[in-house]
Design a protein around this motif. Structure first.
Motif, PDB file in Angstrom:
ATOM      1  N   GLU B  91       0.923  -1.414   0.088  1.00 27.55           N
ATOM      2  CA  GLU B  91      -0.118   0.092   0.156  1.00 27.55           C
ATOM      3  C   GLU B  91       1.328   1.075  -0.278  1.00 27.55           C
ATOM      4  OE1 GLU B  91      -3.262  -0.709   2.971  1.00 27.55           O
ATOM      5  OE2 GLU B  91      -4.182  -1.907   1.652  1.00 27.55           O
ATOM      6  N   SER B  92       1.593   0.864  -0.562  1.00 29.36           N
ATOM      7  CA  SER B  92       3.319   2.078  -1.107  1.00 29.36           C
ATOM      8  C   SER B  92       3.466   3.118   0.374  1.00 29.36           C
ATOM      9  CB  SER B  92       2.629   3.284  -1.964  1.00 29.36           C
ATOM     10  OG  SER B  92       1.681   4.184  -1.278  1.00 29.36           O
ATOM     11  N   GLN B  93       2.994   2.923   1.658  1.00 25.82           N
ATOM     12  CA  GLN B  93       3.459   3.338   2.940  1.00 25.82           C
ATOM     13  C   GLN B  93       4.490   3.438   3.135  1.00 25.82           C
ATOM     14  OE1 GLN B  93       1.004   5.254   4.307  1.00 25.82           O
ATOM     15  NE2 GLN B  93       0.394   4.495   2.157  1.00 25.82           N
ATOM     16  N   PHE B 175      -3.575   3.496   8.595  1.00 24.72           N
ATOM     17  CA  PHE B 175      -2.572   4.459   8.722  1.00 24.72           C
ATOM     18  C   PHE B 175      -3.130   6.376   7.479  1.00 24.72           C
ATOM     19  CE2 PHE B 175      -2.008   1.586   5.495  1.00 24.72           C
ATOM     20  CZ  PHE B 175      -2.752   1.990   3.890  1.00 24.72           C
ATOM     21  N   CYS B 176      -4.685   5.726   8.345  1.00 27.38           N
ATOM     22  CA  CYS B 176      -5.360   7.249   7.404  1.00 27.38           C
ATOM     23  C   CYS B 176      -4.750   8.069   7.980  1.00 27.38           C
ATOM     24  CB  CYS B 176      -6.970   6.480   7.439  1.00 27.38           C
ATOM     25  SG  CYS B 176      -7.330   5.769   6.611  1.00 27.38           S
ATOM     26  N   GLU B 177      -4.955   9.223   6.957  1.00 26.92           N
ATOM     27  CA  GLU B 177      -4.447  10.618   7.938  1.00 26.92           C
ATOM     28  C   GLU B 177      -6.146  11.086   8.716  1.00 26.92           C
ATOM     29  OE1 GLU B 177      -1.560  12.644   6.305  1.00 26.92           O
ATOM     30  OE2 GLU B 177      -1.635  14.428   8.276  1.00 26.92           O
ATOM     31  N   ARG B 178      -6.747  10.423   8.376  1.00 24.52           N
ATOM     32  CA  ARG B 178      -8.154  11.208   9.178  1.00 24.52           C
ATOM     33  C   ARG B 178      -9.025   9.715   9.165  1.00 24.52           C
ATOM     34  NH1 ARG B 178     -11.867  16.272   9.153  1.00 24.52           N
ATOM     35  NH2 ARG B 178     -10.084  17.269   9.235  1.00 24.52           N
ATOM     36  N   CYS B 179      -9.567   8.812   9.884  1.00 29.26           N
ATOM     37  CA  CYS B 179      -9.622   8.065  10.198  1.00 29.26           C
ATOM     38  C   CYS B 179     -11.786   8.619   8.903  1.00 29.26           C
ATOM     39  CB  CYS B 179     -10.172   7.454  11.397  1.00 29.26           C
ATOM     40  SG  CYS B 179     -11.170   6.350  11.698  1.00 29.26           S
ATOM     41  N   ILE B 180     -12.352   7.653   9.097  1.00 31.48           N
ATOM     42  CA  ILE B 180     -13.713   7.682   8.284  1.00 31.48           C
ATOM     43  C   ILE B 180     -14.260   8.263   9.669  1.00 31.48           C
ATOM     44  CG2 ILE B 180     -14.363   5.526   8.862  1.00 31.48           C
ATOM     45  CD1 ILE B 180     -15.426   7.475   5.550  1.00 31.48           C
ATOM     46  N   MET B 183     -14.591  12.270   9.667  1.00 34.34           N
ATOM     47  CA  MET B 183     -15.198  12.677   8.816  1.00 34.34           C
ATOM     48  C   MET B 183     -16.543  13.362   9.019  1.00 34.34           C
ATOM     49  SD  MET B 183     -12.609  12.663   6.934  1.00 34.34           S
ATOM     50  CE  MET B 183     -13.551  12.912   5.015  1.00 34.34           C
TER      51      MET B 183
ATOM     52  N   ASN D 584      -5.278  17.174   1.188  1.00 34.87           N
ATOM     53  CA  ASN D 584      -4.658  16.641   2.749  1.00 34.87           C
ATOM     54  C   ASN D 584      -5.303  15.092   3.526  1.00 34.87           C
ATOM     55  OD1 ASN D 584      -4.022  19.530   3.092  1.00 34.87           O
ATOM     56  ND2 ASN D 584      -6.280  19.774   3.046  1.00 34.87           N
ATOM     57  N   LEU D 585      -5.829  14.778   2.962  1.00 36.10           N
ATOM     58  CA  LEU D 585      -6.361  13.648   3.659  1.00 36.10           C
ATOM     59  C   LEU D 585      -6.095  12.540   2.953  1.00 36.10           C
ATOM     60  CD1 LEU D 585     -10.442  14.016   4.407  1.00 36.10           C
ATOM     61  CD2 LEU D 585      -8.330  14.801   5.964  1.00 36.10           C
ATOM     62  N   VAL D 587      -2.983   9.965   1.641  1.00 37.33           N
ATOM     63  CA  VAL D 587      -2.164   8.726   2.546  1.00 37.33           C
ATOM     64  C   VAL D 587      -1.689   7.760   1.228  1.00 37.33           C
ATOM     65  CG1 VAL D 587      -2.634   8.993   4.628  1.00 37.33           C
ATOM     66  CG2 VAL D 587      -3.848   7.598   3.288  1.00 37.33           C
ATOM     67  N   HIS D 588      -1.828   7.869   0.518  1.00 35.17           N
ATOM     68  CA  HIS D 588      -1.778   7.263  -0.795  1.00 35.17           C
ATOM     69  C   HIS D 588      -1.454   5.520  -0.124  1.00 35.17           C
ATOM     70  CE1 HIS D 588       1.651   6.949  -3.628  1.00 35.17           C
ATOM     71  NE2 HIS D 588       0.306   6.803  -4.516  1.00 35.17           N
ATOM     72  N   CYS D 589      -2.728   5.587  -0.672  1.00 36.01           N
ATOM     73  CA  CYS D 589      -2.113   3.778   0.264  1.00 36.01           C
ATOM     74  C   CYS D 589      -2.369   3.160  -1.520  1.00 36.01           C
ATOM     75  CB  CYS D 589      -3.338   2.823   0.506  1.00 36.01           C
ATOM     76  SG  CYS D 589      -5.246   2.942   0.271  1.00 36.01           S
ATOM     77  N   ARG D 590      -3.143   3.761  -2.701  1.00 32.71           N
ATOM     78  CA  ARG D 590      -2.985   3.424  -4.253  1.00 32.71           C
ATOM     79  C   ARG D 590      -4.474   2.809  -4.234  1.00 32.71           C
ATOM     80  NH1 ARG D 590       0.063   1.601  -7.334  1.00 32.71           N
ATOM     81  NH2 ARG D 590       0.468   3.753  -8.621  1.00 32.71           N
ATOM     82  N   CYS D 635     -12.025   4.187  -1.423  1.00 33.75           N
ATOM     83  CA  CYS D 635     -11.491   4.886   0.058  1.00 33.75           C
ATOM     84  C   CYS D 635     -11.134   4.852   1.543  1.00 33.75           C
ATOM     85  CB  CYS D 635     -11.274   6.510  -0.556  1.00 33.75           C
ATOM     86  SG  CYS D 635     -10.278   7.734   0.415  1.00 33.75           S
ATOM     87  N   SER D 637     -10.497   6.020   4.072  1.00 37.07           N
ATOM     88  CA  SER D 637     -11.013   7.532   4.456  1.00 37.07           C
ATOM     89  C   SER D 637     -11.868   8.956   4.019  1.00 37.07           C
ATOM     90  CB  SER D 637      -9.689   8.480   4.960  1.00 37.07           C
ATOM     91  OG  SER D 637      -8.777   8.634   4.015  1.00 37.07           O
TER      92      SER D 637
END
Lengths: 153, 271, 337, 658
Positions: B91-93, B175-180, B183, D584-585, D587-590, D635, D637
C-alpha cells in the motif's frame, strides 16, 4: 407465546415496511424506468437512492439506512459484464460479498439485505424484484433486532 | 526471553554502528510488561528483549512522523509484524531501503533482512500461520446463534466501547491521515460511544481490514475494555480467503483484495 | 461495627438496587472487571482494580444536553433536564474517590455544570480501602493513600484476612447506604486488614517545578515516542474531563451531545483551517502531563492525577504517566531542561 | 440559506391521474428551505419552463427540484432552462414521479405519499448541490473504424469526405467484408462486387484514410476525444511497400489445398495468398499456420520467385499505438453454427450448406465459376430446399430474435438458382415472410410468382441422407395441414445472423455494453441508435443487430455524421460529474489507483518551493474520469468525493428516508 401471536397479527395487518434501494443509474434505475413505461404495477414501499454506479455504493450507505430504521436494504446494478463503467459492479460485488457476511455475523438477519442485477431491459424483473422483496419483508415483520438502529436519544 | 537475545542486540548494535539505520524499534521489559524500545545508540542495545509476551505490532509506528523522520530504521518483527510490513509495502507506505527487519519468532532471532528477504522468509517459513483455535471455536458458536442472539451478543460486546480508538492506534493498517470516523461532512459514524455509533464503528473498522488484517492481535490487546476484536478480524480474514483465495500480508506487490476483482467471483447471493 | 461478609458484596448491591439506587460496582466482564451498573446475576470483584474509572457515572461518555425539533422551516428547542437518578459508587477505590475533587473543581469553576452537579448530588461514594497494589499504582506519589477516605460517604475496609468488610459511614449519605443495606450487614467485631504498601514512584512537586519551565523541553519528544495517539489513557483516567459537543439529528428532531474527548487525539486541537497548534504527539503528551501536574495545580491547588495507574496498565503502546513522571524527576535532578 | 423551488408536473394525466399534484406541491412547500412550490399541467412545455425561469429570477432560487418524468427524459431540458434563467444547471435535480411512481402505483393516496417522499429526497439533495462547470477536453480529430466491411468502408469514406483523418482497421488481409463474398444483392440483383469494389478502391486511395488490414485492436485506453489505441499489425511476411501484387508467389506456392475462408471453405487457396482477386490491398500475406517454410523451414519458393524481394520470413507482429478522438465499431456478423441442429444433420451432411456457401456457388468468381454444383460430387442439383429461420426465432437451441435478412436472401437464392438451373426445383420452407423494405415484398413475390420458387409454410423436422445420396427433407406444410417429404440434392440453411465471436473483448476494451446475444448495445434503442454508453464510440452495421446492406450503409453514414459532429469543434465539453481527491487527507494507499477502470486516478507528487517531494497523493485526471465513483467507495478515509453524488448529498438523501 401470546405476545408473539399478537406481533404476528400486527405485522400481517398494518406493517408498511421501509425499504431503501441503492441502484445504479445505467441499469437498474433505467430498468425501473422501463417498469414505469410498461405500466407494471409493484409495491410502493421502496425508495430509490440513485448512484452513477454500484461501484459508488459505500458500505456506509447501507449502515446508514439501517441506522435510520430501514426494514431492509436493496442494492441493484448492472449485470456482470454490462457495467457502464466496465467494472464498477465487479468492485461492488467484492465489497458486498464480504460486507454482507460481516453484517450477518453481526446479527443482520437473512431477508434484510438484498442484492440483484437488473438491466435497463428488465422492467419486469425490476417489478418482480420489488414485489418479492416487499412481500418477504412484510412477512418477516419490522426489523426489531436491527443491531445498527439508532436508539431513541 | 528467547535464548539468542544477545544476537538481536549485537545485530542492532551493528546496524546502528554501521550507520545503516538511525533507529532500532524493539521491545524492552518493564516490570511484567513488554513495552517498545526506541534505540538510537549502539550502547543502548542492552535493553532490547524479546519473548512471546511482546505482542505489540511495532509496524504501527511506521506511520508516526516522529518515527518516520528517523528512517532508515530497523524493526524487531515476528511473522505477523513482517506481514504488516508486506501490507505497508503493497500500500506504498514504506519502500525497500527504509525498513530493515530483525526477524524473530518464539524460537529466537533469525537474522537481518531487507523487505524482499522478509517476503521470501515469510512465504517459505510462515506461509501458514494457524489461527488461534479458541477463536475459531468462539466464531463457530456465534455463527450457530440465531440472528437475534448474534445481534444481542455484539451489542453486549460493543457496549463498553468508549471509542478511545486504541484499536486503531495499535493497528499498522490504520494509517489513514484522518479516519472515516472523524469525517464530519457528513458524519457517517456517530462519535457518541453509544449503540449505533459503536456498531457502525466496529463494522467499518472490521470491513476496512478486509484483505488487509494480518491477525497480529495488537488491536484486541490494546483495547482497554476487552472487546473481542479478533473475532471480527479473523472472521473477515477467513471470508476473504474463502471467497477470493487471498491471504493478507504475504505479497509486497499484492493488489488490494477490496479494490480488485475477478470475473468469476462468486455471486450466488445476487439475483 | 457494621460488617459485611466478603461473599455478600453482591447482596449489598442487590439490596441497594432494591432501595432504588443505580449501583455502579466492580463487575466481572469476561476476564476483566469493569465498573458498571450492577444487575442481578453479575459477579462482583473487590480484589481487582477495575479497568475503567467511576467517572462515567458522573460525567457520562455521551450525554444529551440539548434537544430540538423541526417542523418545516420552524425550529424549536426542547428543555433537557439532567437524567440523574440516585446512584451509589460501590466499592470504588480511594483513587477513584479522590478524583471527585478535581472533577468537582473543574465543573464548578467559572461555570457551574448543571449536568455534572446533578449527577454528583445524586451520588453516594462507598470507597473500598486497598489492601493490595500492583506495580502501576502510585497514589502515594500524588498525595493519596490506599486507605484514604477523601470524598467518600462511606468506606468498606477489608477485614479478617479478606473474609469480610467493615462498613464505616462517614456522612449522612453513607448512613443511608448502611440503612438501605441493613439486611445484609451484620453488627459485630472485625480486625481491619493492613492497607496496601504503595511505594513512592516520584516526587510530584519536582515534576510540577520542572514543568513550569519545561514547555519547550526537547525531552517531550523522547518521552512520548511510544504514544500512538489514542484516547485509552484519557478515557480510563478518573480525572480527565475533556469533552466535545456534537449534534445528531434526523429530519424531525435532533440532540446536542456531550461526548468524551481526549488531548491525545491529533484532531483534538486541529483548527478548521487546517493548522494544528499541537502538531505532533510530543506536544499532546506534554499537554497531558502539564494539565495534570502544572496547569491544574496552578488553578485549583491540586493535582489532576490520583495515581490509579490505569493509563500505564492499559496502554497498548507501553506509555505510562508514572514512568514519564519518574523520568521527568530524574531529568530535573540531573538538571536537564 | 437555501432557497429551493419545487415544480410538480402533472404530465397531462400521466402523473396527475394517480398523484395528487396539488397536494404534493402543498406538502413540498412545507419542507425546510423550500420557498416556492408549484404544480402545472406540463412542466416541459414552454409556459412550464417559463414558470421555472421566472421563479428562479423572482425568488432568487439556489436550487430547483422538478418532479416530473424520469431524469433520463427531461433532465437536460430543465437544466437548460435553469441555465437560461441564470442558475447553474447542476443546481437542478429531478424527482421521478412518473416512471417510478404514478405509472407503477394505482392507489392515489399511496402514490401521492410516495411522491412527497421522492420530492423530499431531492430537495435535501439539491440543497447540497454545488455549481458545476463542464469540463473541456481536447479532441484528436482522427477516427478509428474497426471492421473493413461495407459498414466500416462507408463510415470511413464519409468521415474522410468530411475532411477528417480515418484509420480503418481490418483483421483479415483485405477489406470488403461479407459483401465482397455475395453474388448478387437483393432486391435489385445487382452484382455485389461491382458496386462494392469501387468503394474499396476509393477507401484505399483516399488521402484521409489509412488502411490497416491484417490488424487487430489490442487495447483501447483513454476516453472520448483522446483514445489511445494499440493495434496489432499481424506479421504478413510480405513487405507491402515492395510487393506489386504480381501474383507469382501464390501461383507457385506448393501448398494449394487450404480451404479458402473467403469461399466459405468450398474453394481452395495457397499458403501465400490474397483472399480474392479484387482484394484491397492486393498484396498477399503468408498464412503462417500452413506455410511449410514457416512451420518446418522447408520450401522458400515464394522468396525465390518474388521479383521484388518482398518476402520476409522473419516478419513479426508489430504493436502500433495511435491517438484517435472517436471509434466506430463495425465488426459485423457471422453465421450461426447449424451443427447444433442434430435433426438437420448436425453439420455432417456436406450437401447441407449455409447461405454464404450458396453465395459462393452462385458467384461468378466463386469456386464453381457461378455454376450451382453441390459440394459432395460437383453435380448440378435438381431439387434445392431452402430452410429459413435456421437458428433464428428459436429460444431453445438457437437465437430468440429474427435475423431480419434471411427471408430476402433466401428469396434471392431461390431466384438465382432458378435462373441458373431452369428445370430445377426450388422449395423454400418458411415460418413467415418478413419482407418489409423498399421493393422487398415485390421481390419475394417475384421469386414465388415469376421465378417459380415453391414456398412451403412450415418447419422441417428432419434431414437425412439416403443411400443413393439424396437428401430426404421431412417437414410439415402447416397451411395444407399435411406432412411433406422432399427428395433434395442440396439443402441451403438460412442460418441466424450472430455477432462475431470474441466481440465481447473489444466491447469491454471500449467500455461498450452488449446484450445477451453479444450484439453491441446502442445508447438508446430509439433516439441514440449509433451512440454507445461509451462516449466517443459509435456502432455501424450488423455488430449492433442483424442488418441488410442499405440499413448498414445508412447507419455507417450516421456514424460518420456523429464523428464529424464531434470533430467539428477543437474542444469538447464533458459532464462535470468527476471524482476529486482531497489531497490533505490522501495517504496514498493507492487503492483508488488500482481500482479506476479508466486509469483516471494517478500518482501526484506534492512538492515544496524548493522542488522537494513532500508527499505523494492520488489525483484524478478529469479528462479520463467518467464519474462512476468506484474510487470514492474504495477510499477508506473518504478522501475522494464525486461531484454530483457527494457523500454529503447521499447522506442527506438516506437521512431523509428515515
Amino acid at each position: 407465546m401470546t405476545q408473539a401471536t399478537t406481533q404476528t397479527e400486527t405485522k400481517a395487518e398494518g406493517f408498511e415496511p421501509r425499504i431503501v434501494a441503492f441502484v445504479c443509474n445505467w441499469c437498474t434505475y433505467a430498468g425501473a424506468d422501463l417498469a414505469g413505461t410498461s405500466r407494471l404495477q409493484y409495491a410502493p414501499h421502496v425508495r430509490i437512492v440513485k448512484l452513477p454506479c454500484t461501484g459508488r455504493i459505500d458500505p456506509l450507505f447501507i449502515l446508514k439506512a439501517y441506522e435510520g430504521g430501514a426494514d431492509a436494504v436493496l442494492v441493484s446494478g448492472c449485470h456482470p459484464g454490462d457495467c457502464h463503467y466496465t467494472s464498477g459492479n465487479y468492485h461492488a460485488r467484492r465489497r458486498w460479498t464480504i460486507f454482507r457476511r460481516l453484517l450477518s455475523l453481526a446479527g443482520v438477519e437473512e431477508g434484510r439485505l438484498f442484492f440483484s442485477w437488473v438491466s435497463a431491459a428488465e422492467g419486469q424483473k425490476f417489478a418482480d424484484l420489488i414485489n418479492d422483496v416487499t412481500a418477504q419483508v412484510k412477512a418477516a415483520g419490522p426489523f426489531k433486532h436491527n443491531p445498527a438502529r439508532r436508539q431513541a436519544w | 526471553m528467547v535464548a539468542n537475545i544477545n544476537e538481536i542486540q549485537s545485530a542492532a548494535a551493528a546496524l546502528l554502528n554501521e550507520g545503516k539505520v538511525k533507529l532500532v524499534l524493539g521491545y524492552r521489559v518493564r516490570g511484567n510488561d513488554r513495552v517498545p524500545a526506541f534505540v538510537t545508540q549502539a550502547d543502548q542495545v542492552g535493553c532490547l528483549a524479546y519473548d512471546s509476551a511482546c505482542t505489540q505490532n511495532l509496524a504501527a509506528y511506521l506511520r508516526k512522523g516522529e518515527v518516520r523522520s528517523r528512517m532508515p530504521l530497523a524493526v524487531v518483527a515476528r511473522p505477523e509484524v513482517m506481514r504488516s510490513l508486506m501490507l505497508l509495502t503493497a500500500e506504498s507506505q514504506i519502500a525497500e531501503g527504509q525498513v530493515t527487519v530483525l526477524a524473530v519468532d518464539e524460537q529466537g532471532f533469525h537474522g537481518v533482512l531487507d523487505l524482499a528477504g522478509t517476503a521470501k522468509l515469510l512465504n517459505e517459513q510462515y506461509a501458514r500461520i494457524a489461527p488461534d483455535s479458541s477463536l475459531m471455536e468462539q466464531l463457530a458458536k456465534i455463527e450457530a446463534m440465531t440472528p437475534q442472539e448474534r445481534s444481542a451478543f455484539w451489542s453486549e460486546q460493543f457496549e463498553p466501547c468508549t471509542r478511545c480508538y486504541a484499536c486503531r492506534a495499535a493497528c499498522p493498517g490504520c494509517f489513514c491521515e484522518r479516519c472515516i470516523v472523524e469525517m464530519n461532512t457528513p458524519q457517517w459514524i456517530s462519535t457518541a460511544a453509544e449503540s449505533h455509533g459503536n456498531f457502525a464503528w466496529h463494522m467499518i473498522r472490521a470491513f476496512h481490514q478486509a484483505g488487509r488484517c494480518v491477525e497480529c492481535g495488537a488491536c484486541q490487546d490494546a483495547c482497554p475494555q476487552g472487546i473481542p476484536l479478533m473475532l471480527l478480524n479473523h472472521f473477515i480474514a477467513r471470508e476473504v480467503e474463502r471467497e477470493f483465495d487471498a491471504r493478507n500480508g504475504y505479497d509486497p506487490q499484492a493488489e488490494p483484495v477490496i479494490g480488485s476483482w475477478k470475473q468469476d467471483d462468486k455471486q450466488e447471493y445476487i439475483r | 461495627m457494621k460488617t459485611l461478609e466478603a461473599t455478600k458484596l453482591a447482596d449489598l448491591a442487590a439490596a441497594l438496587t432494591a432501595a432504588g439506587y443505580r449501583v455502579i460496582a466492580p463487575c466481572q466482564r469476561g476476564d476483566q472487571v469493569h465498573l458498571e451498573c450492577y444487575q442481578a446475576g453479575k459477579t462482583l470483584r473487590a480484589d481487582v482494580i477495575p479497568v475503567n474509572s467511576a467517572k462515567d457515572a458522573l460525567f457520562p461518555r455521551s450525554e444529551v444536553i440539548g434537544r430540538y425539533r423541526f417542523e418545516g422551516n420552524e425550529f424549536e428547542t426542547v428543555p433537557v433536564a439532567p437524567q440523574a437518578g440516585k446512584t451509589v459508587l460501590l466499592a470504588v477505590r480511594p483513587c477513584d474517590a479522590a478524583a471527585l475533587a478535581p472533577l468537582d473543581a473543574v465543573f464548578n469553576w467559572d461555570y457551574k455544570d448543571e449536568f455534572y452537579n446533578a449527577h454528583r448530588d445524586a451520588t453516594t461514594v462507598v470507597a473500598l480501602a486497598c489492601t493490595a497494589a500492583d506495580d502501576q499504582c502510585f497514589c502515594t506519589s500524588v498525595g493519596g493513600s490506599p486507605d484514604s477516605t477523601a470524598n467518600a460517604d462511606a468506606v468498606l475496609r477489608p477485614a479478617d484476612g479478606g473474609k469480610r468488610f467493615i462498613l464505616e459511614s462517614l456522612t449522612d449519605k453513607g448512613q443511608a447506604i448502611a440503612a438501605a443495606g441493613q439486611a445484609v450487614l451484620t453488627e459485630g467485631q472485625a480486625q481491619a486488614d493492613p492497607p496496601a504498601q504503595v511505594a513512592p514512584a516520584f516526587d510530584s512537586a519536582a515534576v510540577t517545578a520542572w514543568a513550569k519551565d519545561g514547555f519547550d523541553s526537547p525531552l517531550w519528544k523522547e518521552l512520548s515516542l511510544a504514544c500512538m495517539g489514542c484516547g485509552a489513557c484519557a478515557y480510563t483516567c478518573p480525572t480527565c474531563h475533556c469533552f466535545d459537543i456534537q449534534d445528531e439529528a434526523t429530519r424531525r428532531e435532533g440532540v446536542r451531545l456531550r461526548n468524551w474527548d481526549a488531548c491525545g487525539f491529533g484532531l483534538f486541537t486541529k483548527h478548521a483551517g487546517g493548522h494544528n497548534p499541537r502538531h505532533d504527539q510530543a506536544s499532546r503528551w506534554r499537554q497531558r502531563v502539564m494539565h495534570k501536574f502544572a496547569y491544574f495545580p496552578e488553578r485549583f491547588e491540586m493535582l489532576a492525577c490520583t495515581g490509579c495507574g490505569r493509563c500505564g496498565r492499559l496502554c497498548g503502546n507501553g506509555m505510562s504517566i508514572r514512568e514519564v513522571c519518574s523520568q521527568i524527576e530524574q531529568a530535573a535532578q540531573a538538571g536537564v531542561k | 440559506m437555501a432557497r429551493i423551488g419545487v415544480f410538480i408536473c402533472h404530465c397531462g394525466e400521466n402523473i396527475g391521474r394517480t398523484v395528487d399534484c396539488a397536494a404534493v406541491a402543498q406538502e413540498s412547500a412545507k419542507l425546510p428551505g423550500v420557498v416556492v412550490s408549484l404544480d402545472y399541467k406540463y412542466m416541459c412545455s414552454d409556459p412550464g419552463q417559463q414558470m421555472i425561469k421566472n421563479a428562479i429570477a423572482e425568488q432568487k432560487l439556489t436550487g430547483v427540484v422538478v418532479a416530473a418524468c424520469s431524469p433520463r427524459m427531461h433532465e437536460t431540458t430543465f437544466r437548460r432552462a435553469a441555465a437560461e434563467a441564470g442558475l447553474n444547471p447542476y443546481l437542478l435535480e429531478m424527482a421521478n414521479l412518473r416512471e417510478h411512481c404514478s405509472w407503477v402505483h394505482e392507489d392515489r393516496p399511496i402514490a401521492t405519499g410516495k411522491a412527497v417522499d421522492l420530492v423530499r429526497v431531492m430537495v435535501e439533495k439539491v440543497k447540497r448541490n454545488r455549481a458545476l462547470y463542464p469540463i473541456q477536453v481536447n479532441v484528436e480529430p482522427t477516427a478509428m473504424v474497426v471492421g473493413g466491411g461495407i459498414a466500416g468502408i462507408q463510415a470511413a469514406l464519409d468521415i474522410a469526405a468530411g475532411g477528417k483523418k480515418v484509420i480503418l482497421v481490418e483483421k483479415s488481409p483485405s477489406i470488403g467484408g461479407h459483401m465482397a463474398r455475395l453474388s448478387e444483392t437483393f432486391p435489385t440483383l445487382d452484382c455485389s462486387q461491382c458496386i462494392l469494389t469501387p468503394r474499396m478502391v476509393e477507401a484505399a486511395s483516399h488521402p484521409n484514410i489509412t488502411l490497416m488490414t491484417y490488424s487487430e485492436v489490442e487495447a483501447v485506453d483513454g476516453f472520448i476525444g483522446n483514445f489511445e489505441v494499440t493495434i496489432r499489425k499481424k506479421a504478413r511476411y510480405v513487405d507491402p511497400a515492395k510487393c506489386t501484387g504480381c501474383g507469382s508467389c501464390y501461383t507457385k506456392c506448393p501448398q494449394k489445398k487450404i480451404p479458402s475462408e473467403f469461399d466459405a471453405l468450398l474453394g481452395k487457396r495457397s499458403a501465400i495468398y490474397t483472399p480474392f482477386p479484387q482484394a484491397v490491398p492486393n498484396k498477399p500475406v503468408i498464412d503462417a499456420e500452413h506455410c511449410t517454410m514457416l512451420t518446418k523451414g522447408k520450401c522458400g519458393v515464394c522468396k525465390k520467385i518474388c521479383p521484388r524481394d518482398a518476402i520476409n520470413y522473419e516478419d513479426k507482429d508489430e504493436l502500433v499505438k495511435v491517438k484517435v478522438g472517436a471509434i466506430v465499431l463495425a465488426t459485423g456478423f457471422e453465421l450461426w453454427d447449424h451443427s447444433k441442429y442434430g435433426e438437420y444433420g448436425g453439420g455432417r451432411l456436406v450437401d447441407v450448406i449455409d447461405g454464404f456457401q450458396f453465395e459462393r456457388l452462385a458467384s461468378a468468381s466463386g469456386p464453381t465459376a457461378g455454376e450451382i454444383r453441390r459440394p459432395s460430387d460437383g453435380q448440378v442439383p435438381h431439387t434445392v430446399v431452402f430452410i429459413q429461420c435456421c437458428g433464428s426465432r428459436d429460444e431453445k437451441q438457437g437465437m430468440a430474435y429474427c435475423s431480419k435478412i434471411c427471408c430476402m436472401y433466401t428469396a434471392k437464392h431461390a431466384m438465382l438458382y432458378r435462373h441458373k438451373v431452369h428445370d430445377g426445383r426450388a422449395v423454400v420452407f418458411y415460418m413467415d415472410i418478413r419482407a418489409a423494405g423498399k421493393g422487398y415484398d415485390e421481390f419475394t413475390r417475384r421469386a414465388i410468382e415469376s421465378d417459380g420458387a415453391e414456398y412451403v409454410r412450415g418447419r422441417v423436422s428432419r434431414i437425412y441422407r439416403r443411400a443413393d445420396g439424396k437428401l430426404i427433407v421431412r417437414g410439415a406444410d402447416t397451411l395444407a395441414g399435411r406432412p411433406v417429404s422432399i427428395e433434395a440434392d442440396l439443402v441451403v440453411l438460412a442460418d441466424a445472423v450472430v455477432p462475431r465471436k470474441g466481440g465481447e473483448k473489444l466491447a469491454q476494451m471500449c467500455g461498450v455494453g452488449y446484450d445477451t446475444n453479444g450484439f453491441y448495445s446502442e445508447a438508446h434503442p430509439k433516439l441514440r441508435p449509433v451512440e454507445t454508453a461509451a462516449a466517443g464510440v459509435f456502432l455501424a452495421g450488423a455488430c449492433q443487430a442483424p442488418k441488410d446492406i442499405p440499413d448498414t450503409v445508412a447507419q455507417a453514414s450516421a456514424c460518420a455524421a456523429k464523428v464529424l459532429g464531434l470533430f467539428a469543434a477543437p474542444k469538447l465539453e464533458r459532464e462535470p460529474i468527476v471524482a476529486r481527491v482531497n489531497q490533505n487527507l490522501c495517504v496514498h494507499c493507492r487503492a483508488c489507483i488500482n481500482t479506476c477502470p479508466y486509469g483516471a486516478t494517478q500518482d501526484r507528487e506534492i512538492k515544496d518551493r524548493q522542488g522537494n517531494v513532500v508527499k505523494v497523493v492520488a489525483e484524478v485526471n478529469e479528462g479520463l474520469c467518467q464519474g462512476c465513483g468506484t474510487c470514492v467507495a474504495i477510499c477508506r478515509s473518504n478522501a475522494i468525493d464525486l461531484d454530483g453524488f457527494t457523500d454529503e448529498q447521499i447522506f442527506a438523501e438516506i437521512a431523509t428516508l428515515e
